[in-house]
Structures are given as C-alpha cells and as structure tokens.
Design a protein around this motif. Sequence first.
Motif, PDB file in Angstrom:
ATOM      1  N   ALA A  25     -12.658   5.397  -7.701  1.00  0.00           N
ATOM      2  CA  ALA A  25     -12.078   4.689  -6.544  1.00  0.00           C
ATOM      3  C   ALA A  25     -10.894   3.872  -7.047  1.00  0.00           C
ATOM      4  CB  ALA A  25     -13.112   3.782  -5.886  1.00  0.00           C
ATOM      5  N   LEU A  26      -9.912   3.712  -6.178  1.00  0.00           N
ATOM      6  CA  LEU A  26      -8.698   2.970  -6.545  1.00  0.00           C
ATOM      7  C   LEU A  26      -8.600   1.665  -5.769  1.00  0.00           C
ATOM      8  CD1 LEU A  26      -5.993   5.817  -6.419  1.00  0.00           C
ATOM      9  CD2 LEU A  26      -7.246   5.012  -8.424  1.00  0.00           C
ATOM     10  N   GLY A  27      -8.065   0.645  -6.428  1.00  0.00           N
ATOM     11  CA  GLY A  27      -7.727  -0.608  -5.757  1.00  0.00           C
ATOM     12  C   GLY A  27      -6.217  -0.818  -5.828  1.00  0.00           C
ATOM     13  N   GLY A  28      -5.708  -1.695  -4.970  1.00  0.00           N
ATOM     14  CA  GLY A  28      -4.287  -2.050  -4.993  1.00  0.00           C
ATOM     15  C   GLY A  28      -3.377  -1.023  -4.338  1.00  0.00           C
ATOM     16  N   VAL A  29      -3.959  -0.004  -3.726  1.00  0.00           N
ATOM     17  CA  VAL A  29      -3.113   1.056  -3.150  1.00  0.00           C
ATOM     18  C   VAL A  29      -3.261   1.205  -1.639  1.00  0.00           C
ATOM     19  CG1 VAL A  29      -3.005   2.406  -5.294  1.00  0.00           C
ATOM     20  CG2 VAL A  29      -4.838   2.875  -3.637  1.00  0.00           C
ATOM     21  N   ALA A  30      -4.262   0.538  -1.051  1.00  0.00           N
ATOM     22  CA  ALA A  30      -4.523   0.740   0.382  1.00  0.00           C
ATOM     23  C   ALA A  30      -5.164  -0.508   0.987  1.00  0.00           C
ATOM     24  CB  ALA A  30      -5.427   1.958   0.585  1.00  0.00           C
ATOM     25  N   HIS A  31      -5.352  -0.475   2.281  1.00  0.00           N
ATOM     26  CA  HIS A  31      -5.932  -1.585   3.045  1.00  0.00           C
ATOM     27  C   HIS A  31      -7.431  -1.703   2.794  1.00  0.00           C
ATOM     28  CE1 HIS A  31      -6.469  -3.756   7.044  1.00  0.00           C
ATOM     29  NE2 HIS A  31      -5.315  -4.249   6.678  1.00  0.00           N
ATOM     30  N   ALA A  33       0.819  -1.216   0.000  1.00  0.00           N
ATOM     31  CA  ALA A  33       0.000   0.000   0.000  1.00  0.00           C
ATOM     32  C   ALA A  33       0.851   1.264   0.000  1.00  0.00           C
ATOM     33  CB  ALA A  33      -0.911  -0.010   1.224  1.00  0.00           C
ATOM     34  N   VAL A  34       0.289   2.311  -0.567  1.00  0.00           N
ATOM     35  CA  VAL A  34       0.951   3.622  -0.558  1.00  0.00           C
ATOM     36  C   VAL A  34       0.077   4.663   0.151  1.00  0.00           C
ATOM     37  CG1 VAL A  34       2.350   3.188  -2.629  1.00  0.00           C
ATOM     38  CG2 VAL A  34       0.048   4.120  -2.903  1.00  0.00           C
ATOM     39  N   LEU A  35      -1.128   4.281   0.514  1.00  0.00           N
ATOM     40  CA  LEU A  35      -2.055   5.220   1.171  1.00  0.00           C
ATOM     41  C   LEU A  35      -2.662   4.556   2.413  1.00  0.00           C
ATOM     42  CD1 LEU A  35      -3.679   6.366  -2.146  1.00  0.00           C
ATOM     43  CD2 LEU A  35      -2.677   7.973  -0.514  1.00  0.00           C
ATOM     44  N   GLY A  36      -2.888   5.359   3.453  1.00  0.00           N
ATOM     45  CA  GLY A  36      -3.580   4.858   4.643  1.00  0.00           C
ATOM     46  C   GLY A  36      -2.803   3.807   5.405  1.00  0.00           C
ATOM     47  N   THR A  37      -1.490   3.765   5.221  1.00  0.00           N
ATOM     48  CA  THR A  37      -0.675   2.735   5.890  1.00  0.00           C
ATOM     49  C   THR A  37      -0.432   3.121   7.355  1.00  0.00           C
ATOM     50  OG1 THR A  37       1.286   3.888   5.120  1.00  0.00           O
ATOM     51  CG2 THR A  37       0.512   2.039   3.785  1.00  0.00           C
ATOM     52  N   SER A  38       0.120   2.177   8.121  1.00  0.00           N
ATOM     53  CA  SER A  38       0.458   2.480   9.518  1.00  0.00           C
ATOM     54  C   SER A  38       1.828   1.883   9.832  1.00  0.00           C
ATOM     55  CB  SER A  38      -0.601   1.901  10.450  1.00  0.00           C
ATOM     56  OG  SER A  38      -0.467   0.490  10.515  1.00  0.00           O
ATOM     57  N   GLU A  39       2.298   2.107  11.034  1.00  0.00           N
ATOM     58  CA  GLU A  39       3.571   1.523  11.479  1.00  0.00           C
ATOM     59  C   GLU A  39       3.432   0.018  11.670  1.00  0.00           C
ATOM     60  OE1 GLU A  39       6.496   3.285  12.028  1.00  0.00           O
ATOM     61  OE2 GLU A  39       5.329   4.803  10.955  1.00  0.00           O
ATOM     62  N   HIS A  70     -14.675  -1.626   5.352  1.00  0.00           N
ATOM     63  CA  HIS A  70     -13.274  -2.038   5.508  1.00  0.00           C
ATOM     64  C   HIS A  70     -12.527  -0.997   6.337  1.00  0.00           C
ATOM     65  CE1 HIS A  70     -14.365  -4.271   1.728  1.00  0.00           C
ATOM     66  NE2 HIS A  70     -13.792  -5.231   2.423  1.00  0.00           N
ATOM     67  N   ARG A  71     -11.600  -1.471   7.183  1.00  0.00           N
ATOM     68  CA  ARG A  71     -10.870  -0.563   8.057  1.00  0.00           C
ATOM     69  C   ARG A  71      -9.458  -0.319   7.525  1.00  0.00           C
ATOM     70  NH1 ARG A  71     -12.172  -1.644  14.024  1.00  0.00           N
ATOM     71  NH2 ARG A  71      -9.951  -1.258  14.236  1.00  0.00           N
ATOM     72  N   LEU A  72      -8.874   0.821   7.917  1.00  0.00           N
ATOM     73  CA  LEU A  72      -7.439   1.017   7.703  1.00  0.00           C
ATOM     74  C   LEU A  72      -6.701   0.255   8.809  1.00  0.00           C
ATOM     75  CD1 LEU A  72      -7.318   4.753   6.585  1.00  0.00           C
ATOM     76  CD2 LEU A  72      -6.982   2.709   5.187  1.00  0.00           C
ATOM     77  N   PRO A  73      -5.426  -0.085   8.597  1.00  0.00           N
ATOM     78  CA  PRO A  73      -4.776  -0.995   9.559  1.00  0.00           C
ATOM     79  C   PRO A  73      -4.558  -0.406  10.947  1.00  0.00           C
ATOM     80  CG  PRO A  73      -3.205  -0.232   7.899  1.00  0.00           C
ATOM     81  CD  PRO A  73      -4.557   0.227   7.453  1.00  0.00           C
ATOM     82  N   GLY A  74      -4.203   0.885  11.035  1.00  0.00           N
ATOM     83  CA  GLY A  74      -3.887   1.465  12.346  1.00  0.00           C
ATOM     84  C   GLY A  74      -2.964   0.533  13.125  1.00  0.00           C
ATOM     85  N   ASN A  75      -3.225   0.414  14.444  1.00  0.00           N
ATOM     86  CA  ASN A  75      -2.388  -0.529  15.204  1.00  0.00           C
ATOM     87  C   ASN A  75      -3.096  -1.853  15.468  1.00  0.00           C
ATOM     88  OD1 ASN A  75      -4.170   0.299  17.056  1.00  0.00           O
ATOM     89  ND2 ASN A  75      -2.718   1.416  18.351  1.00  0.00           N
ATOM     90  N   THR A  76      -4.189  -2.094  14.711  1.00  0.00           N
ATOM     91  CA  THR A  76      -4.890  -3.387  14.813  1.00  0.00           C
ATOM     92  C   THR A  76      -5.164  -3.965  13.422  1.00  0.00           C
ATOM     93  OG1 THR A  76      -6.976  -2.170  14.921  1.00  0.00           O
ATOM     94  CG2 THR A  76      -6.050  -2.914  17.040  1.00  0.00           C
ATOM     95  N   PRO A  77      -4.112  -4.275  12.667  1.00  0.00           N
ATOM     96  CA  PRO A  77      -4.338  -4.729  11.288  1.00  0.00           C
ATOM     97  C   PRO A  77      -5.076  -6.062  11.182  1.00  0.00           C
ATOM     98  CG  PRO A  77      -1.999  -4.858  11.860  1.00  0.00           C
ATOM     99  CD  PRO A  77      -2.671  -4.141  12.982  1.00  0.00           C
TER     100      PRO A  77
END
Length: 316
Positions: free
Chosen positions: A257-263, A149-155, A194-201
């Motif tokens: 909308a885009l696919g393949g770029v985020a969670h 992913a390049v968007l909405g990523t987390s640590e 669908h959720r972004l990963p945050g600290n609970t992927p």
Amino acid sequence: MKSFSYERARTPAEASAAVARDPNAKFIAGGTNLLDLMKLEIETPRRLVDVNGLKLDRIEPTKDGGLRIGALVRNTDLAADKRVRKDYGVLSRALLAGASGQLRNKATTAGNLLQRTRCPYFYDTNMPCNKRTPGAGCSAIGGFTRSHAVLGTSEACIATHPSDMAVAMRVLDASVETVRPDGATRTIPIAEFHRLPGNTPHLETALAPGELITAVTLPKPIGGHHAYHKVRDRASYAFALVSVATILHKDGSGRVALGGVAHKPWRVEAAEGALPQGAKATAAALLAGAKTTPQNAFKLTLAERALGAAIAEARA
Ligand SMILES: Cc1cc2nc3c(=O)[nH]c(=O)nc-3n(C[C@H](O)[C@H](O)[C@H](O)COP(=O)(O)OP(=O)(O)OC[C@H]3O[C@@H](n4cnc5c(N)ncnc54)[C@H](O)[C@@H]3O)c2cc1C
Ligand code: SF4
C-alpha cells in the motif's frame, strides 16, 4: 481560537449521542490535530466532547487470533506493543515514522485515522479550499502541488491523506469498529473507511455524524517480511512525500500500500499479483491512471524506487 464548552463523556453511546445531536460538537482525543486546527480557526466547534475517560485504551487478542486495538491506545503504546512488533511489524514501523515522540505519546489510534490533510492551502484561510468551504474552489489545482495527490484525484480536490499508520492498517486489512448514538455498532473495512474526494472533499470518511470509533481490529497475522519505507524532506518530523507499506513472502508474493499519493491509503489488490516480477511491474499496475503535474510527477519514480528498496530488503 473561538470559545467552546467542554465536557467529559461517560460511555461511548453517550459521547456519540452528544456529538450527533449537535452539529457544532466534536470529539477530542489527544487533541494534537484538532487543537491546531482550532487555533487557526479552520475548525470552530462550539462544544468539545472529551472521550479520554472512556475505557478504550486496551490492546486485546481477538477470538480468531488477531488484535483489537482500542480507539484511545496511544501511538507510542501501539508501536511498542510486543505482539504488534512481532506479528504486525509494518504497523509498528509506520507509527514510529510519524510525528515525534511527544506527539505519539498523545496521539490516539482513532485520532490518527481521522487527522486532516496537510495541503498548505487548507491551512491558509485566505485561500479558497473546497475541503474547508464546500464550493469555494481549490487553490491547489493550478497552484503549488509538490506534495499533492497523483491518484484518485478529482476536479474539486487533489489533497493527500497524511497518516502513516493508516497505510499500514490498509496493508494489514484492518477493520474499524464504531458505535452510533442509539448504541448500535458496526464494522467498516479499512478499504471503505477513507473516501476519495469526488465532488465532496469535505466528507473524508464513511463515518456518520456523531459515530464514534471504538477500536481497530487486525486479522490474524500472515507472516512475511514487514517494512515501511517513508520518503520525506527531512529525516524526521515530516510528512511522507511517498511511503510504501509492504508485507512480502519468500516466494515473492505479498501486499503493498502507498501513502502520500492519494486522499486515502492507496492499495490495488490486483497489482499485487505482479510483486514476484519486481518493483517496475508492480508500480506500473499500482500507479496506473496517475494524473501528475510537473511539480509532483517525481512521486511515481519515488514510489517505484521505495518499493524496489522494500523488495530488496525482503530478499536479503
Ligand atoms: C507537528 C506534527 C507532525 C506530525 N507528523 C505526522 C507524521 O509524520 N505522520 C502521521 O501519520 N501523523 C503525523 N502527525 C499527526 C498526528 O499523528 C495526529 O495529529 C494524531 O494522530 C491525531 O490523534 P489525536 O488523538 O491527537 O486526535 P485529535 O486531534 O484529538 O482528533 C483528530 C480528529 O479525530 C476525531 N476523533 C478523535 N477520536 C475519535 C473517535 N474515537 N471517534 C471518532 N472521532 C474521533 C476528532 O473529533 C478530530 O476530528 C503530526 C502532527 C503534528 C502536530
Ligand atoms: S487540494 Fe483539497 S484541501 Fe487542498 S486546496 Fe484543494 S480542496 Fe482544499
């Protein structure tokens, strides 16, 4: 594969209650994702609740002119439905861009939304992965990241969501209908599903334990030119590096909308105001805040160019 028990649910509420009561239980629909994960012992449910006998396999018109797609409608049947092809072409095209004919014959609407990431480290049980084992660490960060992913990523996680269908559902403003163990129902807008990963992927959706998807509803058609451009390493049978779902109108306005770029499927409604100005302006707004690595920075250019192709196709 670890051993498991198998049972068939008779009603949606019964299925939901069975899985909610037992943390080791899972629903099985087409099985095209779950069984692969079980063979690799990435998922190890001790009890499978088969939902295929539930009467959730119809596509019906809604009172407000939309369509209600049962959770068990197979991807092949949904892509081929005349109403979907005529009024929701982006959905039909996204489905046909996914997997293979055999897989689409088994894969269900709900299972497709809930399929898990294709991050190679998630599949390699010798490597740490926060999604498989919360707190273990993320092998992709600092690793090989070409597909990530390049968007909405987390640590904690930089995985993408692999579904093509979900990207089309997002651009169509679909809603997910569910039932809970007590029989209560609720409707979740796809934007919040669908959720972004945050600290609970490991928590990937808004579903509560045991909550069963019964249908996905599409609002009434909005017309426009529908397209789904999927860029991948092989011409078929490969997941998207980047995909672009568009609905574009003659005056240049529309949705993307885009696919393949985020969670999750990536849509930024505010960016759509730039569509009449073209792909460059829209992509700049849509991809704002992207975090890339040297291996996946190409996704930004690819997204802009795929959007440019969709705009050119709509204008032709
Ligand atoms: C080789 C291969 C290539 C593929 N290529 C693509 C591709 O290019 N694009 C793409 O989009 N997909 C692709 N797929 C993924 C495929 O689309 C999914 O595996 C499929 O859609 C999953 O649906 P299913 O019914 O088989 O789900 P299952 O495997 O049965 O279930 C998946 C998950 O959903 C849960 N579940 C199922 N039904 C419900 C329900 N009603 N309510 C709540 N939870 C439920 C299950 O418990 C499980 O966790 C590919 C798969 C394979 C194996
Ligand atoms: S990106 Fe996510 S799925 Fe992949 S290794 Fe890291 S935590 Fe696991």
